[in-house]
Design a protein around this motif. Structure first.
Motif, PDB file in Angstrom:
ATOM      1  N   ASN A   1     -22.301 111.529  71.770  1.00 26.83           N
ATOM      2  CA  ASN A   1     -22.592 110.908  70.467  1.00 26.83           C
ATOM      3  C   ASN A   1     -21.967 111.693  69.314  1.00 26.83           C
ATOM      4  OD1 ASN A   1     -24.180 108.728  71.366  1.00 26.83           O
ATOM      5  ND2 ASN A   1     -25.889 110.122  71.723  1.00 26.83           N
ATOM      6  N   MET A   2     -22.231 113.011  69.282  1.00 26.14           N
ATOM      7  CA  MET A   2     -21.796 113.793  68.122  1.00 26.14           C
ATOM      8  C   MET A   2     -20.314 114.145  68.183  1.00 26.14           C
ATOM      9  SD  MET A   2     -23.131 114.818  65.333  1.00 26.14           S
ATOM     10  CE  MET A   2     -21.625 114.456  64.517  1.00 26.14           C
TER      11      MET A   2
ATOM     12  N   ASN B   1     -15.934 115.277  80.163  1.00 24.63           N
ATOM     13  CA  ASN B   1     -17.307 114.784  80.141  1.00 24.63           C
ATOM     14  C   ASN B   1     -17.844 114.705  81.561  1.00 24.63           C
ATOM     15  OD1 ASN B   1     -18.391 114.366  77.557  1.00 24.63           O
ATOM     16  ND2 ASN B   1     -17.178 112.507  77.256  1.00 24.63           N
TER      17      ASN B   1
ATOM     18  N   MET C   1     -21.530 119.813  74.445  1.00 25.75           N
ATOM     19  CA  MET C   1     -22.601 119.378  75.363  1.00 25.75           C
ATOM     20  C   MET C   1     -23.938 119.859  74.801  1.00 25.75           C
ATOM     21  SD  MET C   1     -21.206 122.307  76.090  1.00 25.75           S
ATOM     22  CE  MET C   1     -21.740 123.982  76.358  1.00 25.75           C
TER      23      MET C   1
ATOM     24  N   GLU D   1     -24.182 126.233  82.760  1.00 24.75           N
ATOM     25  CA  GLU D   1     -23.402 125.428  83.716  1.00 24.75           C
ATOM     26  C   GLU D   1     -21.931 125.364  83.282  1.00 24.75           C
ATOM     27  OE1 GLU D   1     -24.921 121.446  83.838  1.00 24.75           O
ATOM     28  OE2 GLU D   1     -23.198 120.727  85.007  1.00 24.75           O
TER      29      GLU D   1
HETATM   30  N1  LIG Z   1     -26.659 114.101  67.950  1.00 21.41           N
HETATM   31  C1  LIG Z   1     -26.604 114.714  66.761  1.00 21.41           C
HETATM   32  O1  LIG Z   1     -26.868 114.118  65.694  1.00 21.41           O
HETATM   33  C2  LIG Z   1     -26.176 116.144  66.686  1.00 21.41           C
HETATM   34  C3  LIG Z   1     -25.955 116.884  67.830  1.00 21.41           C
HETATM   35  N2  LIG Z   1     -25.557 118.189  67.755  1.00 21.41           N
HETATM   36  C4  LIG Z   1     -25.291 118.946  68.965  1.00 21.41           C
HETATM   37  O2  LIG Z   1     -24.292 118.257  69.673  1.00 21.41           O
HETATM   38  C5  LIG Z   1     -24.445 118.474  71.057  1.00 21.41           C
HETATM   39  C6  LIG Z   1     -24.335 117.164  71.803  1.00 21.41           C
HETATM   40  O3  LIG Z   1     -25.310 116.259  71.357  1.00 21.41           O
HETATM   41  P1  LIG Z   1     -25.075 114.692  71.567  1.00 21.41           P
HETATM   42  O4  LIG Z   1     -23.656 114.346  71.293  1.00 21.41           O
HETATM   43  O5  LIG Z   1     -26.147 114.034  70.818  1.00 21.41           O
HETATM   44  O6  LIG Z   1     -25.339 114.578  73.154  1.00 21.41           O
HETATM   45  P2  LIG Z   1     -24.699 113.571  74.216  1.00 21.41           P
HETATM   46  O7  LIG Z   1     -25.592 113.603  75.400  1.00 21.41           O
HETATM   47  O8  LIG Z   1     -24.392 112.258  73.583  1.00 21.41           O
HETATM   48  O9  LIG Z   1     -23.308 114.275  74.603  1.00 21.41           O
HETATM   49  C7  LIG Z   1     -23.208 115.366  75.468  1.00 21.41           C
HETATM   50  C8  LIG Z   1     -21.939 115.221  76.285  1.00 21.41           C
HETATM   51  O10 LIG Z   1     -21.800 116.370  77.100  1.00 21.41           O
HETATM   52  C9  LIG Z   1     -21.275 115.955  78.351  1.00 21.41           C
HETATM   53  N3  LIG Z   1     -21.631 116.925  79.394  1.00 21.41           N
HETATM   54  C10 LIG Z   1     -22.857 117.280  79.816  1.00 21.41           C
HETATM   55  N4  LIG Z   1     -22.767 118.168  80.831  1.00 21.41           N
HETATM   56  C11 LIG Z   1     -21.451 118.376  81.034  1.00 21.41           C
HETATM   57  C12 LIG Z   1     -20.711 119.162  81.946  1.00 21.41           C
HETATM   58  N5  LIG Z   1     -21.322 119.952  82.848  1.00 21.41           N
HETATM   59  N6  LIG Z   1     -19.369 119.129  81.885  1.00 21.41           N
HETATM   60  C13 LIG Z   1     -18.753 118.359  80.977  1.00 21.41           C
HETATM   61  N7  LIG Z   1     -19.392 117.581  80.084  1.00 21.41           N
HETATM   62  C14 LIG Z   1     -20.732 117.591  80.125  1.00 21.41           C
HETATM   63  C15 LIG Z   1     -21.917 114.609  78.613  1.00 21.41           C
HETATM   64  O11 LIG Z   1     -21.131 113.867  79.535  1.00 21.41           O
HETATM   65  C16 LIG Z   1     -21.956 114.002  77.209  1.00 21.41           C
HETATM   66  O12 LIG Z   1     -20.816 113.206  76.958  1.00 21.41           O
HETATM   67  C17 LIG Z   1     -25.782 119.190  71.251  1.00 21.41           C
HETATM   68  O13 LIG Z   1     -25.521 120.538  71.559  1.00 21.41           O
HETATM   69  C18 LIG Z   1     -26.474 119.059  69.910  1.00 21.41           C
HETATM   70  O14 LIG Z   1     -27.238 120.196  69.613  1.00 21.41           O
HETATM   71  C19 LIG Z   1     -25.319 118.796  66.562  1.00 21.41           C
HETATM   72  C20 LIG Z   1     -25.523 118.113  65.395  1.00 21.41           C
HETATM   73  C21 LIG Z   1     -25.996 116.751  65.359  1.00 21.41           C
END
Ligand SMILES: NC(=O)C1=CN([C@@H]2O[C@H](COP(=O)(O)OP(=O)(O)OC[C@H]3O[C@@H](n4cnc5c(N)ncnc54)[C@H](O)[C@@H]3O)[C@@H](O)[C@H]2O)C=CC1
Ligand SMILES: O=C(O)[C@@H]1CCC=N1
Length: 266
Positions: free
Chosen positions: A13-14, A37, A66, A73
């Motif tokens: 998402n982010m 991903n 992530m 991991e």
């Molecule tokens: N969602 C938000 O509004 C905000 C999020 N963040 C930070 O952004 C980060 C991600 O959050 P989101 O995008 O919301 O989560 P999300 O779940 O949408 O994205 C995480 C991504 O990481 C990938 N991933 C997970 N394990 C993996 C692995 N072992 N190898 C490769 N890729 C892997 C997933 O496939 C996924 O595409 C978090 O650390 C969060 O703290 C920071 C600011 C705002």
């Protein structure tokens, strides 16, 4: 822009919102980017997406996108391969620069805290680094500029507060919009109309606050005609500082959780 090749480890998402904006504004082209991903996500056309890092030389920058809980991991799988990368940017909530440095060997590490409205160039990106030289800081700020307001945070101890206010902030505001709409519906407005009014009201008020020289408190006073109806409503929000105390408790809870995630990742 000297950051010409990017690898994004975890781009959901982010990370996806940031990438989309970079590409939409022409700051990055799709073929400059490789995304890793766990499973395929919808990404801008032309962006390569895989389960493993590409072969060949290291890029100019790697961004970790992530979840904080996936740090070990990712380090286990990729730390050796990316050792020596000039710049590592992390958007992980809570996770400290020293924690990242203990897992990854990078020329410089920058923490970035974006929020969702970066998708339309109206976001906030908080930045912090103890390790980046001025030239690297300029490169990172230039990369983040098309996403919205860019603010360096010199005190690492305040980064969890920035995360609570700006990173999580859109989530809190969406709740407020929902509450505004439900409040209107409770007064008899059709729900869909109440939602349109709530969203447009928050959009307009936000844009005006951003453009105004006056403090938000003064803008509120201008809406509240003496003896009128807005004052009656403000009196409810202001009684015992009800809204301010609720928001302060909300930010404290989010900040506390960021600190817990930081501790768990150390
Ligand atoms: N969602 C938000 O509004 C905000 C999020 N963040 C930070 O952004 C980060 C991600 O959050 P989101 O995008 O919301 O989560 P999300 O779940 O949408 O994205 C995480 C991504 O990481 C990938 N991933 C997970 N394990 C993996 C692995 N072992 N190898 C490769 N890729 C892997 C997933 O496939 C996924 O595409 C978090 O650390 C969060 O703290 C920071 C600011 C705002
Ligand atoms: O909820 C989270 O942990 C992240 C941090 C800021 C927004 N989302």
């Amino acid at each position: 822009m000297s950051l010409k090749r990017l690898w994004l480890i975890g781009c959901g998402n982010m990370g996806g919102a940031m990438l989309r904006r970079w590409i939409d504004t022409g700051h990055i082209t799709a073929n400059q980017v490789d995304v890793i991903n766990r499973s395929d996500r919808v990404l801008p056309e032309g962006v390569r997406q895989a389960r493993n890092l590409p072969d060949g030389p290291l890029p100019d920058m790697i961004m970790l996108g992530m979840k904080p809980q996936q740090l070990d991991e990712i380090a286990r799988h990729h730390a050796l391969r990316i050792s020596g990368v000039p710049l590592l940017v992390s958007i992980l909530a809570g996770v400290e620069e020293s924690t990242l440095a203990s897992r990854f060997d990078a020329g410089a590490i920058v923490r970035a805290m974006p929020n969702m409205p970066v998708a339309i160039g109206k976001g906030v990106v908080g930045l912090h680094s103890d390790s980046a030289a001025d030239a690297v800081r300029s490169d990172v700020a230039a990369l983040m500029t098309p996403l919205g307001l860019v603010e360096w945070v010199s005190d690492a101890g305040l980064f969890n507060a920035v995360t609570a206010l700006a990173g999580s902030g859109p989530g809190f505001l969406y709740r407020f919009i929902e509450a505004l709409a439900e409040g209107g519906a409770a007064l008899g407005l059709p729900a869909d109309q109440a939602q349109r009014l709530a969203v447009a009201t928050v959009e307009g008020a936000g844009l005006m606050a951003a453009a105004a020289n006056e403090e938000p408190a003064e803008l509120a006073d201008r809406v509240a005609s003496k003896g009128g109806s807005t004052r009656e409503g403000l009196n409810v929000l202001d009684a015992d500082d009800a809204l301010k105390r609720l928001v302060a408790a909300t930010l404290s809870a989010a900040e506390r959780r960021n600190a817990e995630m930081a501790a768990a990742a150390r």
